[in-house]
Design an enzyme around this catalytic site. Structure first.
Site, PDB file in Angstrom:
ATOM      1  N   HIS A  99     -21.328  -2.286 -25.422  1.00  0.00           N
ATOM      2  CA  HIS A  99     -21.614  -1.707 -24.556  1.00  0.00           C
ATOM      3  C   HIS A  99     -21.913  -0.052 -25.288  1.00  0.00           C
ATOM      4  O   HIS A  99     -21.918   0.318 -26.991  1.00  0.00           O
ATOM      5  CB  HIS A  99     -20.155  -0.696 -24.201  1.00  0.00           C
ATOM      6  CG  HIS A  99     -19.303   0.321 -23.445  1.00  0.00           C
ATOM      7  ND1 HIS A  99     -20.342   1.871 -22.922  1.00  0.00           N
ATOM      8  CD2 HIS A  99     -19.562   0.119 -21.703  1.00  0.00           C
ATOM      9  CE1 HIS A  99     -19.708   2.477 -22.570  1.00  0.00           C
ATOM     10  NE2 HIS A  99     -19.930   1.680 -21.570  1.00  0.00           N
TER      11      HIS A  99
ATOM     12  N   GLY B  26     -18.366   2.869 -14.659  1.00  0.00           N
ATOM     13  CA  GLY B  26     -16.772   3.650 -15.399  1.00  0.00           C
ATOM     14  C   GLY B  26     -16.172   3.972 -14.778  1.00  0.00           C
ATOM     15  O   GLY B  26     -15.133   3.943 -13.970  1.00  0.00           O
ATOM     16  N   GLY B  27     -16.188   5.268 -15.082  1.00  0.00           N
ATOM     17  CA  GLY B  27     -14.836   6.402 -14.270  1.00  0.00           C
ATOM     18  C   GLY B  27     -14.922   5.776 -12.560  1.00  0.00           C
ATOM     19  O   GLY B  27     -13.647   6.523 -12.586  1.00  0.00           O
TER      20      GLY B  27
ATOM     21  N   SER C  24     -22.778   6.235 -13.733  1.00  0.00           N
ATOM     22  CA  SER C  24     -22.431   7.589 -13.022  1.00  0.00           C
ATOM     23  C   SER C  24     -23.008   6.673 -11.714  1.00  0.00           C
ATOM     24  O   SER C  24     -22.889   7.353 -10.213  1.00  0.00           O
ATOM     25  CB  SER C  24     -23.367   8.174 -13.191  1.00  0.00           C
ATOM     26  OG  SER C  24     -23.399   8.997 -13.996  1.00  0.00           O
TER      27      SER C  24
ATOM     28  N   GLY D 186     -21.426   8.332 -17.551  1.00  0.00           N
ATOM     29  CA  GLY D 186     -19.985   9.518 -17.476  1.00  0.00           C
ATOM     30  C   GLY D 186     -20.837  10.771 -17.354  1.00  0.00           C
ATOM     31  O   GLY D 186     -19.969  11.235 -17.593  1.00  0.00           O
TER      32      GLY D 186
ATOM     33  N   ASN E  82     -15.173  -0.840 -15.571  1.00  0.00           N
ATOM     34  CA  ASN E  82     -14.735  -0.858 -16.968  1.00  0.00           C
ATOM     35  C   ASN E  82     -14.046   0.212 -17.141  1.00  0.00           C
ATOM     36  O   ASN E  82     -14.625   1.224 -16.902  1.00  0.00           O
ATOM     37  CB  ASN E  82     -16.459  -0.691 -18.095  1.00  0.00           C
ATOM     38  CG  ASN E  82     -16.616  -0.150 -19.505  1.00  0.00           C
ATOM     39  OD1 ASN E  82     -15.343   0.259 -19.734  1.00  0.00           O
ATOM     40  ND2 ASN E  82     -17.270   0.477 -20.320  1.00  0.00           N
ATOM     41  N   TRP E  83     -12.704  -0.011 -17.728  1.00  0.00           N
ATOM     42  CA  TRP E  83     -11.955   0.824 -17.140  1.00  0.00           C
ATOM     43  C   TRP E  83     -11.903   1.711 -18.525  1.00  0.00           C
ATOM     44  O   TRP E  83     -11.087   3.002 -19.158  1.00  0.00           O
ATOM     45  CB  TRP E  83     -10.159  -0.074 -17.191  1.00  0.00           C
ATOM     46  CG  TRP E  83     -10.437  -0.335 -15.969  1.00  0.00           C
ATOM     47  CD1 TRP E  83     -10.872  -0.625 -14.612  1.00  0.00           C
ATOM     48  CD2 TRP E  83      -8.209  -0.735 -15.638  1.00  0.00           C
ATOM     49  NE1 TRP E  83     -10.491  -0.772 -13.649  1.00  0.00           N
ATOM     50  CE2 TRP E  83      -8.704  -1.482 -14.165  1.00  0.00           C
ATOM     51  CE3 TRP E  83      -7.645  -1.267 -15.936  1.00  0.00           C
ATOM     52  CZ2 TRP E  83      -8.226  -1.812 -13.394  1.00  0.00           C
ATOM     53  CZ3 TRP E  83      -6.674  -1.942 -15.522  1.00  0.00           C
ATOM     54  CH2 TRP E  83      -6.752  -2.131 -14.113  1.00  0.00           C
ATOM     55  N   LYS E  84     -12.838   1.108 -19.864  1.00  0.00           N
ATOM     56  CA  LYS E  84     -12.642   2.477 -20.968  1.00  0.00           C
ATOM     57  C   LYS E  84     -11.539   2.157 -21.702  1.00  0.00           C
ATOM     58  O   LYS E  84     -10.396   0.615 -21.254  1.00  0.00           O
ATOM     59  CB  LYS E  84     -13.187   3.830 -20.778  1.00  0.00           C
ATOM     60  CG  LYS E  84     -14.396   3.482 -20.543  1.00  0.00           C
ATOM     61  CD  LYS E  84     -15.637   4.652 -20.850  1.00  0.00           C
ATOM     62  CE  LYS E  84     -17.193   4.466 -19.365  1.00  0.00           C
ATOM     63  NZ  LYS E  84     -17.553   5.014 -19.792  1.00  0.00           N
TER      64      LYS E  84
ATOM     65  N   GLU F  10     -21.143   2.748 -25.789  1.00  0.00           N
ATOM     66  CA  GLU F  10     -19.993   3.601 -26.474  1.00  0.00           C
ATOM     67  C   GLU F  10     -19.560   3.144 -27.970  1.00  0.00           C
ATOM     68  O   GLU F  10     -19.110   3.807 -28.905  1.00  0.00           O
ATOM     69  CB  GLU F  10     -18.631   4.352 -25.283  1.00  0.00           C
ATOM     70  CG  GLU F  10     -19.048   4.959 -24.741  1.00  0.00           C
ATOM     71  CD  GLU F  10     -18.199   4.869 -23.082  1.00  0.00           C
ATOM     72  OE1 GLU F  10     -17.348   3.953 -23.205  1.00  0.00           O
ATOM     73  OE2 GLU F  10     -18.524   5.349 -22.137  1.00  0.00           O
TER      74      GLU F  10
ATOM     75  N   GLU G   8     -27.501  -0.082 -19.061  1.00  0.00           N
ATOM     76  CA  GLU G   8     -26.903   1.084 -18.911  1.00  0.00           C
ATOM     77  C   GLU G   8     -27.410   2.741 -19.952  1.00  0.00           C
ATOM     78  O   GLU G   8     -27.698   2.993 -21.185  1.00  0.00           O
ATOM     79  CB  GLU G   8     -25.806   1.242 -19.499  1.00  0.00           C
ATOM     80  CG  GLU G   8     -25.117   0.087 -18.966  1.00  0.00           C
ATOM     81  CD  GLU G   8     -23.469   0.382 -18.625  1.00  0.00           C
ATOM     82  OE1 GLU G   8     -22.784   1.442 -17.912  1.00  0.00           O
ATOM     83  OE2 GLU G   8     -22.866   0.686 -20.133  1.00  0.00           O
TER      84      GLU G   8
HETATM   85  C1  PEP Z   1     -19.766   2.770 -18.318  1.00  0.00           C
HETATM   86  O1  PEP Z   1     -18.724   2.186 -19.344  1.00  0.00           O
HETATM   87  O2  PEP Z   1     -20.575   1.500 -18.380  1.00  0.00           O
HETATM   88  C2  PEP Z   1     -20.331   3.216 -17.820  1.00  0.00           C
HETATM   89  C3  PEP Z   1     -21.075   3.231 -16.571  1.00  0.00           C
HETATM   90  O3  PEP Z   1     -20.072   4.505 -16.638  1.00  0.00           O
HETATM   91  P1  PEP Z   1     -19.796   5.473 -15.533  1.00  0.00           P
HETATM   92  O4  PEP Z   1     -19.491   4.458 -14.780  1.00  0.00           O
HETATM   93  O5  PEP Z   1     -18.298   6.377 -16.156  1.00  0.00           O
HETATM   94  O6  PEP Z   1     -20.761   6.274 -16.159  1.00  0.00           O
END
Ligand code: PEP
Length: 256
Positions: A96, A233-234, A212, A172, A11-13, A98, A166
């Site tokens: 998601h 994500g990150g 994370s 994040g 997930n590049w957001k 967010e 999640e």
């Molecule tokens: C996500 O955005 O779905 C996510 C899990 O982010 P991160 O890996 O950065 O915690």
């Protein structure tokens, strides 16, 4: 228990530019195309879906969007519909945290998006998860059951349906859940899916952990029986780290 093919999604957001998106797609194509037995999905921002599709064409990497609206067309400025997406991607992230936190997403709107996506044969990555406050108050089970029941209301699922568990407090933050905690909570989600769909479909559903995940902790999650991959994500913005995550998922859980 049937063997489930793990799925690892990036997930590049709201990150990358046209140049860095192309570079990342190309790098991932080179580094993870050959990893078998694990499904790999790249979810760039909308403007780079076509580029991702082109760059990854003919490879084993699939493309996903990060959201979708439920109407097919109309006066909905800024929205993107399922029929618009089908030519560019196979998967779509829905619900998601967010989206829930910043854009007013509710279980009802998640449900509408899921229905609309499935009607166009897009494959959802259906996200659920409790906040830190909810977990501390002992409300994790209640929240997740509400999200699962509400999100999936009046929806038929097919084998291999994808859910991403999640925990919001882990997204994040650099503070992931433990493998044990994620496994236990995903078990709870699978039990609820069994009560909705029967044991066979619940066992065939793939439930990812997200929050994370990085190259150092992925093995802990993949060692757990209930966890069928990761939503990242990150760490998915760095080709070498995402590659390490996919490699670990393939090595520890791969069906190939
Ligand atoms: C996500 O955005 O779905 C996510 C899990 O982010 P991160 O890996 O950065 O915690």
């Amino acid at each position: 228990m049937s063997r489930r093919t793990p799925i690892v999604a990036a997930n590049w957001k709201m990150h990358t530019t046209v140049r860095t998106a192309a570079e990342l797609c190309q790098a991932l194509r080179e580094s993870i195309d050959g990893i078998r037995g694990v499904e790999k999905v790249v979810c760039p921002p909308f403007p780079f879906l076509a580029l991702a599709r082109e760059t990854l064409a003919g490879s084993s990497l699939k493309v996903g969007a990060q959201n979708v609206y439920w109407e097919e067309k109309g006066a909905f400025t800024g929205e993107v519909s399922p029929p618009m997406l089908v030519d560019f991607c196979e998967y779509v992230i829905i619900g998601h945290s967010e989206r829930r936190k910043y854009f007013g997403e509710t279980d009802e709107t998640v449900n509408r998006r899921l229905k609309a996506a499935l009607a166009q044969d897009l494959r959802p990555i259906f996200c659920v998860g409790e906040t830190g406050e909810e977990r501390r108050a002992g409300g994790t089970e209640e929240v997740l059951l509400r999200q699962v029941r509400g999100g999936l209301a009046d929806i038929e699922i097919a084998p291999g349906f994808v859910v991403a568990y999640e925990p919001v407090w882990a997204i994040g933050t650099g503070v992931p859940a433990t493998g044990e905690m994620a496994n236990e909570t995903i078990g709870l989600i699978r039990r609820e899916m069994a009560s909705l769909y029967g044991g066979e479909l619940a066992q065939a559903a793939r439930i990812q952990y997200g929050g994370s995940v990085d190259g150092a902790n992925i093995a802990e999650f993949m060692a757990e029986p209930e966890i069928d991959g990761a939503l990242v994500g990150g760490a998915s913005l760095k080709a070498d780290v995402f590659t390490a995550i996919v490699e670990a998922a393939g090595r520890l859980k791969g069906t190939g």
